[in-house]
Design an enzyme around this catalytic site. Structure first.
Site: not given
Length: 320
Positions: A185, A188, A249
């Site tokens: 993301n 991150e 996910d």
């Protein structure tokens, strides 16, 4: 067949409340409990969408026994490596009024060297028959980072594409070890590369070797950057409300399907097709009650995705 790897599985426990008020007591229905961890959520989505998948992870102690029982009942094909340490838990509190989720993730304990070797030996054996491998989620506390990078390199040596969803220094390590695709993301990405501009951060990772970097940016949608200079943004005309736990996910599952079909994403429309699928599956996960599920209205969500080209300047120099 797509293989998913969950280095740090968890028994996911989810409670829902009408309104979460910190510092107050709440009466709730019994928790929803299921085998979790990012790679297992990816496997659930793939299984639900009719893809052939095998999930590999570990299970230990009484909590691991609960994880095993639930996963056996789920119908998702899997192999669990027994470990001595207890499997960790992940606790999610969903506030239905605010459409938000508060998550408490236990760290997890690293398996022994022998247990770790058994897990990754099973991964390599399965990878030899796989069309793509997804390594997803955190590493157990105390895990040797060399284990992950060695596994990525060995899977890539088999000619199998690898998607890695991780964070921190492991994100850079995965890029340099040969991961085909990365899915950070925007927080991150900035933490790993030091770049506040997502295009620059994505290009930094691409210079280290991957074919694709997909950056999720919450309400702004997601940015996909290919090492050949192609880049697109996918978003919805309005915010999709719900439980965002597991949405990333579902996006990983979408990437895995595309990599299995076209490992280099070389087809002219490959990026657009992936962007549309990833955005739709991510939104369908937000609207579903629990991580690892998609709500059934995927066709409408797919049609609603807005795809926009983005200038990435040029092919990334130094990318293999």
């Amino acid at each position: 067949m797509i293989v998913t790897v969950t280095p740090n599985p968890a028994l996911d426990m989810t409670w829902r409340v009408d309104r979460l008020e910190p510092g107050h007591s709440h009466r709730v229905e019994a928790a929803l409990s299921r085998a979790g961890g990012k790679g297992l959520n990816v496997a659930r989505v793939l299984h639900q969408q009719g893809e052939r998948v095998t999930a590999l992870t570990t299970a230990g102690g009484a909590i691991g026994a609960e994880l095993r029982a639930e996963l056996d009942a789920s119908g998702v094909p899997h192999r669990l490596i027994p470990v001595v340490a207890d499997t960790r838990r992940s606790l999610t509190l969903v506030d239905d009024t605010a459409a938000s989720a508060t998550v408490l993730n236990e760290y997890g304990t690293a398996p022994t060297m022998t247990e770790t070797a058994e897990l990754w030996s099973a991964v390599l054996s399965a990878a030899a028959q796989a069309s793509a491998v997804v390594i997803s989620g955190s590493q157990p506390r105390g895990a040797d980072p060399v284990v992950l990078t060695t596994a990525i390199a060995e899977i890539r040596a088999l000619g199998v594409p690898v998607l890695v969803d991780t964070s921190g220094a492991a994100l850079i390590d995965a890029a340099e070890a040969g991961a085909t695709a990365l899915k950070p993301n925007h927080h991150e990405l900035a933490e790993a590369t030091g770049a506040t501009d997502v295009i620059l951060g994505a290009r930094d990772l691409l210079r280290r070797g991957p074919v694709l970097v997909l950056v999720s940016q919450a309400e702004e949608g997601m940015l996909l950057v290919h090492r050949d200079g192609r880049a697109v943004r996918a978003r919805f005309p309005e915010i999709v409300w719900g439980n965002a736990t597991g949405a990333g996910d579902a996006v990983s599952a979408a990437i895995a399907v595309s990599l299995a079909d076209d490992p280099d994403l070389a087809a002219p429309d490959a990026l657009d097709v992936l962007a549309r699928r990833a955005a739709a599956w991510g939104a369908a996960a937000v609207a579903a009650p629990q991580a690892g599920e998609l709500d059934p209205d995927i066709a409408r969500r797919t049609a609603d995705v807005i795809i926009s080209p983005v200038s990435a300047a040029s092919p990334v120099e130094g990318a293999s």
